[in-house]
Design an enzyme around this catalytic site. Sequence first.
Site, PDB file in Angstrom:
ATOM      1  N   SER A  15       0.853  -1.192   0.000  1.00  0.00           N
ATOM      2  CA  SER A  15       0.000   0.000   0.000  1.00  0.00           C
ATOM      3  C   SER A  15       0.884   1.236   0.000  1.00  0.00           C
ATOM      4  O   SER A  15       2.098   1.144   0.088  1.00  0.00           O
ATOM      5  CB  SER A  15      -0.897   0.005   1.234  1.00  0.00           C
ATOM      6  N   LYS A  16       0.226   2.380  -0.078  1.00  0.00           N
ATOM      7  CA  LYS A  16       0.955   3.655  -0.125  1.00  0.00           C
ATOM      8  C   LYS A  16       1.887   3.821   1.076  1.00  0.00           C
ATOM      9  O   LYS A  16       2.867   4.548   0.995  1.00  0.00           O
ATOM     10  CB  LYS A  16      -0.041   4.819  -0.155  1.00  0.00           C
ATOM     11  N   ARG A  17       1.533   3.198   2.171  1.00  0.00           N
ATOM     12  CA  ARG A  17       2.389   3.267   3.361  1.00  0.00           C
ATOM     13  C   ARG A  17       3.791   2.784   3.055  1.00  0.00           C
ATOM     14  O   ARG A  17       4.764   3.222   3.632  1.00  0.00           O
ATOM     15  CB  ARG A  17       1.804   2.361   4.447  1.00  0.00           C
TER      16      ARG A  17
END
Length: 477
Positions: free
Chosen positions: A249-251
């Site tokens: 994910s963007k994390r």
Amino acid sequence: MRVRFAPSPTGFLHIGNARTAVINHLVAQKENADLVIRIEDTDKERSSIESEQSIMEDLKWLGIKWTESPKLGGNFGPYRQTERFDIYKEYTEKLLQSGKAFKCFCTREEVEEDKNLAQKENRPFLDRCRDRSIEEQAKLEAEGKPFTIKFKVPVGETIEFDDQIKGKVSFKSEHIGGDFIIVRSDGFPVYNYIVIIDDTLMEISHVIRGEDHLSNTPKQILIARALGLPEPVYAHMPLLVGEDKKKLSKRHGITSVNIYRNEGYLPEALMNYLGMLGWASESGEEIFPEDELVKIFSVSNLGKSAAVFDFKKLRWMNGQYIKNMDISKLTDLFLPYIKESGFDVSAMEREKLETIISLIKGNCELLSDIGNFLGIFLNEVNEHDEKTAKLLEQDYSADIIKIAADMLAELDESNYAEKLIPGIKEKTENKGKKLFHPIRALITGAMNGPDLELALPLIGFEKIKKRIEFCRDTYLK
Ligand code: GLU
């Protein structure tokens, strides 16, 4: 053999989907198969033509080669699901007539209630509308009651298939969530229903996609069976995860292909990286340009467990592609990034620019890194970062700065490139790092950069002089 990539145009191309596209592309190239791009745009609220366009652009940039698409056309079109509603209607009618689907007039709450009860009583959920006769259904419809169309999931059936990656996969029909909606109350058919119709009508022989669709597959197979349609061969790829083994994910880092593109990743590197995620070559080598990758690639290479997306490795790989690229092509690719970083090279001879780039390309992992190194050649005096300043404050650096400043009187444009560094070496007692680090920092204003002897003639005496004077005035007390 025919394969497909079927994006939903609900945003930018995600790196995980780009990987699915790359894998289908490699298979198509290897097997000389057709690659169909089908746009799955039945999610009215979230789909947009802008998203479709940006996905298609990113696919093209990445180097995916398809043989059929909405724009390209082909013998199995249309290639947008919203343009195929008449086709699906025919099949829905067949399912309703044969009693394999039914109109469900339940409210959401009623369905919820029935599902909860079924769970409590530990039995499969069967929709309360599933056994209504066609006449009864017609009567309720005539009363103006809203309805969805649901597929009647057979009881006691086993759905089995040989997945090319997962091996034998088996689901019991009781465990797939009960009778499911195939057409919403607004008349829009849903993904799980139409995907198999399209795969069949488009004569897709192999469906290669992410593992997130594995649990959808039994539903799609049941629909195929109910309609007497052939089933494609499936291959479900393990998902991409971050270093913490959680879904990417963007994390974790960049997940949109367009951002990779803007930051100066090369499509060749991304294709190489995505194509080799989750498996390794026999020799352990990692750099495989597309044609070589096609040769060694096979779907059966793909591991069964999740593939860890290593952002650092991708960066490194990109740097390798930058280093090995034809200099003229590379220079063209760098130009917008040079402009963006505020340098004007429009008046510089192309040959000189290419020479400068050939000296610093090895320092660039991304095209956007170029701005960090051009200043070495183009700025009059470079600002020193903290580390460089600290180095130049050392006593051993002062010695070098003083020698260089004293040498200025005897240097000019014609001789500085040959004389400066040998002159300093001769006059100082410093050796090794204490010699080379201050010289580099003095001349370039940075700790990392190109081969100094090659860079010097390209910088020019006037700039060198200013930089030495600046260091003298700043660091010699
Ligand atoms: N449209 C689906 C998605 O974007 C892909 C469906 C499929 O590959 O079967 O997730």
